[in-house]
Scaffold this active site. Structure first.
Site, PDB file in Angstrom:
ATOM      1  N   LEU A  48       0.894  -1.033  -0.022  1.00 40.42           N
ATOM      2  CA  LEU A  48       0.122  -0.009   0.121  1.00 40.42           C
ATOM      3  C   LEU A  48       0.887   1.281  -0.071  1.00 40.42           C
ATOM      4  O   LEU A  48       1.916   1.312   0.514  1.00 40.42           O
ATOM      5  CB  LEU A  48      -0.905  -0.086   1.188  1.00 40.42           C
ATOM      6  CG  LEU A  48      -2.250  -0.762   1.171  1.00 40.42           C
ATOM      7  CD1 LEU A  48      -2.802  -0.587   2.716  1.00 40.42           C
ATOM      8  CD2 LEU A  48      -3.217  -0.115   0.282  1.00 40.42           C
ATOM      9  N   ASP A  49       0.359   2.392  -0.796  1.00 36.03           N
ATOM     10  CA  ASP A  49       1.185   3.515  -0.738  1.00 36.03           C
ATOM     11  C   ASP A  49       1.146   4.117   0.625  1.00 36.03           C
ATOM     12  O   ASP A  49       0.219   3.942   1.616  1.00 36.03           O
ATOM     13  CB  ASP A  49       0.598   4.680  -1.635  1.00 36.03           C
ATOM     14  CG  ASP A  49       0.777   3.946  -3.011  1.00 36.03           C
ATOM     15  OD1 ASP A  49       1.776   3.478  -3.526  1.00 36.03           O
ATOM     16  OD2 ASP A  49       0.017   4.362  -4.044  1.00 36.03           O
ATOM     17  N   PRO A  50       2.080   4.998   0.991  1.00 33.91           N
ATOM     18  CA  PRO A  50       2.141   5.665   2.304  1.00 33.91           C
ATOM     19  C   PRO A  50       0.807   6.420   2.623  1.00 33.91           C
ATOM     20  O   PRO A  50       0.373   6.367   3.732  1.00 33.91           O
ATOM     21  CB  PRO A  50       3.230   6.519   2.031  1.00 33.91           C
ATOM     22  CG  PRO A  50       4.215   5.937   1.186  1.00 33.91           C
ATOM     23  CD  PRO A  50       3.262   5.306   0.355  1.00 33.91           C
ATOM     24  N   ALA A  52      -1.898   5.808   1.788  1.00 34.78           N
ATOM     25  CA  ALA A  52      -3.214   4.908   1.851  1.00 34.78           C
ATOM     26  C   ALA A  52      -3.324   4.397   3.208  1.00 34.78           C
ATOM     27  O   ALA A  52      -2.329   3.991   3.816  1.00 34.78           O
ATOM     28  CB  ALA A  52      -3.328   3.702   0.513  1.00 34.78           C
ATOM     29  N   ARG A 185      -4.314   5.103  -8.304  1.00 35.17           N
ATOM     30  CA  ARG A 185      -3.842   6.457  -8.592  1.00 35.17           C
ATOM     31  C   ARG A 185      -4.164   6.545 -10.138  1.00 35.17           C
ATOM     32  O   ARG A 185      -4.457   7.473 -10.680  1.00 35.17           O
ATOM     33  CB  ARG A 185      -2.391   6.362  -8.197  1.00 35.17           C
ATOM     34  CG  ARG A 185      -2.281   6.810  -6.786  1.00 35.17           C
ATOM     35  CD  ARG A 185      -0.881   6.965  -6.529  1.00 35.17           C
ATOM     36  NE  ARG A 185      -0.125   5.806  -6.470  1.00 35.17           N
ATOM     37  CZ  ARG A 185       1.240   5.707  -6.801  1.00 35.17           C
ATOM     38  NH1 ARG A 185       1.668   6.837  -7.062  1.00 35.17           N
ATOM     39  NH2 ARG A 185       2.010   4.603  -6.830  1.00 35.17           N
TER      40      ARG A 185
END
Length: 313
Positions: A48-50, A52, A185
């Site tokens: 997961l992206d930071p 998120a 995204r």
């Protein structure tokens, strides 16, 4: 929330349905858990992206060998902000363009949204963890190195509008069910391009991943508190492997399995071969993952062979 226990007391291996906080990388979460649990062998499924939040499946101990068999389908709730384009396709990046688009209507979005359903072609963000020539794309992007990011096909199984907020920079909340490798995204970016106003992802929560749901997830703070009181337990593999057909071994077969031996099995010849199966003993302890294969001695017969054997000599 407390994590639902499906197995016995903490044994040093199993799964954690972790609720990832905003601002943490997936690697940060694994590092924190290693300190909390006093174990090194911990891995996660589905980065997961930071920015998120939400479900981050974590495997502890020998359960790390099962990560590849978790369900691939994931669900997200994402907020798309129109009129803004950024370098990272989310609010973490630098703004490239920003222009009010108050004239954008929900009806316009509803007309183009079907184009983002089913099998679609997607170009991942330049700032992503995909590797190119041994380096992550985000490392190259931070160095100002332009890289052609190859497109990929991804699956969008469901796409629902949950909320619409008009304004100079209107926001759309979507619920998305998709296959592995999908970048939310990129959906936000491409939706903005399709509408001619630009867009970026303003918020993201993963609501389901690896067979785990957000409602049953546990925070790092709760894990720390449970460890302090001695009540923390990993989840048994049942939930993570529930999507796989299951086979149950008797005592003699468990011994064969533990020695890596192939086990004769009476299955219909029409049954699929080479497909993963969850393997349990009669007490429903997970013994690993196997598959049916033709017997070398008699191709008309079937044997159960191990892919991942979690018990040994």
């Amino acid at each position: 929330m407390n994590q639902q226990r499906t197995g016995s007391a903490f044994s040093g291996w199993g799964f954690i349905n972790l609720q990832k906080p905003a601002g943490w990388t997936s690697h940060d979460c694994v590092g924190k858990l290693r300190r909390l649990l006093g174990l090194k062998k911990i891995g996660h499924g589905g980065t997961l992206d930071p920015m998120a939040t939400g479900v981050l499946p974590v495997a502890v101990g020998k359960a790390t060998r099962l990560l590849q068999y978790l369900p691939k389908q994931k669900s997200y709730q994402g907020i798309v902000r129109f009129g803004v384009k950024t370098t990272t396709d989310d609010l973490e990046g630098e703004v490239i363009t920003q222009k009010a688009c108050s004239a954008l209507t929900l009806a316009e979005i509803q007309r183009v949204l079907p184009d983002f359903f089913g099998t679609i072609t997607q170009i991942p963000p330049a700032f992503s963890a995909i590797q190119r020539d041994g380096k992550r794309l985000y490392e190259l992007a931070r160095q100002g190195i332009a890289v052609d990011v190859p497109s990929r096909q991804v699956e969008i199984y469901d796409l629902q509008i949950k909320a619409w907020q008009p304004g100079d920079f209107p926001e759309l909340t979507l619920e998305i069910c998709c296959g592995e490798g999908t970048y939310i995204r990129a959906i936000a970016r491409d939706l903005g391009e399709r509408l001619g106003v630009g867009a970026t992802l303003a918020g993201l929560t993963r609501t389901r991943s690896g067979g785990f749901d957000l409602e049953e997830s546990i925070s790092l703070e709760d894990i720390a508190a449970q460890r302090e009181t001695g009540v923390f337990a990993c989840l048994a593999p049942d939930q993570a492997l529930a999507h796989l057909p299951a086979v149950v071994l008797n005592e003699a077969q468990v011994t064969q399995w533990s020695y890596g031996q192939k086990i004769s099995w009476d299955v219909a010849l029409a049954d699929p071969l080479g497909e993963p199966l969850a393997v349990y003993d009669q007490a429903h302890n997970c013994l690993g993952v196997g598959e049916f294969r033709p017997s070398k001695d008699n191709p008309s017969e079937r044997v159960l062979a191990g892919r991942v054997v979690l018990i040994g000599r």
